[in-house]
Design a protein around this motif. Sequence first.
Motif, PDB file in Angstrom:
ATOM      1  N   ARG A  50      54.890  56.685  43.048  1.00 37.44           N
ATOM      2  CA  ARG A  50      56.344  56.683  42.932  1.00 37.44           C
ATOM      3  C   ARG A  50      56.721  55.944  41.650  1.00 37.44           C
ATOM      4  NH1 ARG A  50      60.166  52.825  44.857  1.00 37.44           N
ATOM      5  NH2 ARG A  50      58.484  51.872  46.037  1.00 37.44           N
ATOM      6  N   GLU A  93      52.060  55.281  46.934  1.00 38.47           N
ATOM      7  CA  GLU A  93      52.690  55.500  48.237  1.00 38.47           C
ATOM      8  C   GLU A  93      51.590  55.687  49.285  1.00 38.47           C
ATOM      9  OE1 GLU A  93      55.975  55.620  49.105  1.00 38.47           O
ATOM     10  OE2 GLU A  93      56.566  55.060  47.077  1.00 38.47           O
ATOM     11  N   SER A  94      51.948  55.567  50.546  1.00 38.16           N
ATOM     12  CA  SER A  94      50.969  55.707  51.631  1.00 38.16           C
ATOM     13  C   SER A  94      50.380  57.117  51.700  1.00 38.16           C
ATOM     14  CB  SER A  94      51.606  55.341  52.968  1.00 38.16           C
ATOM     15  OG  SER A  94      52.732  56.164  53.219  1.00 38.16           O
ATOM     16  N   ASP A  95      51.094  58.116  51.199  1.00 42.05           N
ATOM     17  CA  ASP A  95      50.595  59.491  51.232  1.00 42.05           C
ATOM     18  C   ASP A  95      49.685  59.816  50.040  1.00 42.05           C
ATOM     19  OD1 ASP A  95      52.447  59.573  49.200  1.00 42.05           O
ATOM     20  OD2 ASP A  95      53.740  61.073  50.152  1.00 42.05           O
ATOM     21  N   GLY A  96      49.413  58.815  49.198  1.00 39.08           N
ATOM     22  CA  GLY A  96      48.520  59.007  48.071  1.00 39.08           C
ATOM     23  C   GLY A  96      49.210  59.366  46.764  1.00 39.08           C
ATOM     24  N   TYR A  97      50.505  59.657  46.823  1.00 41.30           N
ATOM     25  CA  TYR A  97      51.252  59.964  45.609  1.00 41.30           C
ATOM     26  C   TYR A  97      51.724  58.682  44.934  1.00 41.30           C
ATOM     27  CZ  TYR A  97      51.379  64.843  47.008  1.00 41.30           C
ATOM     28  OH  TYR A  97      51.031  66.112  47.346  1.00 41.30           O
TER      29      TYR A  97
END
Length: 104
Positions: free
Chosen positions: A14, A8-12
């Motif tokens: 999915r 994901e764009s936040d680094g997590y």
Amino acid sequence: MLLQTVPESDGYLRVIAEPTMLRDVAAMDAQRHHATEFVLYPSSRVPGASLSGKSKVALRGQSTDQKIAWKSVIEQRVRSLRGSLDIYSSNSDLSSSSASAIVI
């Protein structure tokens, strides 16, 4: 366990599919239309059922070397858990399949 994810764009990461338990993988097909692709076939929970029409997990490495490495690791893990693994060869093209995942 094989867990398919996407960053994901936040680094997590999915999770994009239900986990595949390696002890449930009954067969592998590595002779595919695309040289970097291989498919895992989870076993049926119904005794005597065939693998045809069952769910499958299509994976594709970024290179043939990467495919061979992942195929080898998965084969080793499955054989250590199950004791056996059937190998199939179908040459089916799964490039348009939504079940396809890139292995990195």
